[in-house]
Design an enzyme around this catalytic site. Structure first.
Site, PDB file in Angstrom:
ATOM      1  CB  CYS A  93      -0.983  -0.045   1.161  1.00 40.61           C
ATOM      2  SG  CYS A  93      -2.431   0.994   0.888  1.00 40.61           S
ATOM      3  CG  HIS A 189      -3.025  -2.861   4.068  1.00 42.96           C
ATOM      4  ND1 HIS A 189      -1.858  -2.498   4.684  1.00 42.96           N
ATOM      5  CD2 HIS A 189      -3.542  -1.736   3.546  1.00 42.96           C
ATOM      6  CE1 HIS A 189      -1.698  -1.191   4.550  1.00 42.96           C
ATOM      7  NE2 HIS A 189      -2.700  -0.702   3.856  1.00 42.96           N
TER       8      HIS A 189
HETATM    9  N1  GLN Z   1      -2.068   7.007   2.024  1.00 37.31           N
HETATM   10  C1  GLN Z   1      -2.250   6.047   1.026  1.00 37.31           C
HETATM   11  C2  GLN Z   1      -3.646   6.018   0.418  1.00 37.31           C
HETATM   12  O1  GLN Z   1      -4.650   6.189   1.100  1.00 37.31           O
HETATM   13  C3  GLN Z   1      -1.847   4.688   1.562  1.00 37.31           C
HETATM   14  C4  GLN Z   1      -2.715   4.166   2.640  1.00 37.31           C
HETATM   15  C5  GLN Z   1      -2.310   2.858   3.148  1.00 37.31           C
HETATM   16  O2  GLN Z   1      -1.112   2.502   3.224  1.00 37.31           O
HETATM   17  N2  GLN Z   1      -3.299   2.110   3.577  1.00 37.31           N
HETATM   18  O3  GLN Z   1      -3.735   5.797  -0.766  1.00 37.31           O
END
Ligand code: GLN
Length: 247
Positions: A93, A189
């Site tokens: 992510c 994730h």
């Molecule tokens: N900030 C990024 C987004 O929302 C990554 C978020 C995350 O790692 N869950 O796209």
């Protein structure tokens, strides 16, 4: 043999239990006769580059991403070199977004990425891409995971797979992640590895092949992991609320 696992900025980049990936890797490394040594990196000067066997760059909110940008920038050439040489990397992510040229936050502010692969990510507020996902891959079969991001990633590189349920890299496509050499960038994730032993074993096999060790996973009992996968998959397929949201 020691197996050096590097978890980058675990205090900041550890959304939704990304650390579960580390626990799983340690567990299977032990099962396969290795001695895992965990390095939790808060300062990039502490990295012993001659002994990095696996690297996890986890996810983080925009705020946390901006806090580690500078530190990661200091080692971008080194990460690129190692990646080209075949270092197994899991970038999740926010960590995935970092590998590209930049991440533009929802307010338009641009955070430089490591620029080690040619792609970019743009945050948007139309729809948050959130929910469980099934990603069909050529190399690892079906991957089961969970995504939660606002950033839309765009690239023409080799993807990890195609989401058959849930979101892909952006609002327009079901193509998910990047697979380059032994580096996997993905929106799936943590804990991703507990649900996907094929991925865990791939990373460990990369290491063993490099060291000239004989890799043999025939003694592993994956009943528990496979049951968990099946249960999770059925839950995703049965979840009509999710489906409506996705399509
Ligand atoms: N900030 C990024 C987004 O929302 C990554 C978020 C995350 O790692 N869950 O796209």
């Amino acid at each position: 043999m020691e197996y050096h696992i590097y978890h980058m900025f675990p205090k900041l980049l550890n959304l939704y239990g990304d650390h579960g990936n580390i626990i799983t890797l340690e567990y299977f490394a032990r099962q396969l006769g290795l001695n895992p040594v965990l390095h939790e990196v808060d300062d990039v000067n502490d990295i012993d580059w001659d002994n990095v066997d696996f690297m996890l760059i986890g996810g983080g909110s925009d705020r946390e991403q901006s806090l580690v940008t500078e530190q990661l920038g200091l080692i971008k050439d080194k990460i690129k070199d190692e990646m080209e040489k075949g270092l197994p990397i899991l970038a999740v992510c926010g960590g995935y977004q970092f590998l590209g040229n930049y991440y533009q936050g929802v307010n338009g502010e641009k955070m430089p990425g490591l620029g080690i692969l040619d792609f970019y990510t743009v945050g948007q507020t139309k729809k948050r891409m959130i929910g469980n996902a099934i990603v069909q891959t050529e190399s690892f079969g079906e991957l089961i995971g969970f995504v939660n991001h606002a950033g839309e990633t765009f690239h023409d590189l080799s993807p990890l797979g195609v989401a058959t349920s849930g979101w892909g890299n952006n609002l327009q496509t079901k193509v998910e992640g990047i697979f380059y050499k032994n580096m996997i960038g993905t929106y799936l994730h943590g804990p991703l590895l507990p649900k996907n032993p094929a991925l865990t074993l791939f990373f460990i096999k990369c290491f063993m092949d490099k060291k000239g060790l004989k890799y043999d996973d025939s003694s592993l009992d994956l009943t528990f992991e496979n049951d968990a996968r099946e249960m999770m998959k059925q839950r995703i397929l049965d979840d009509s609320v999710n489906k409506d949201d996705f399509y």
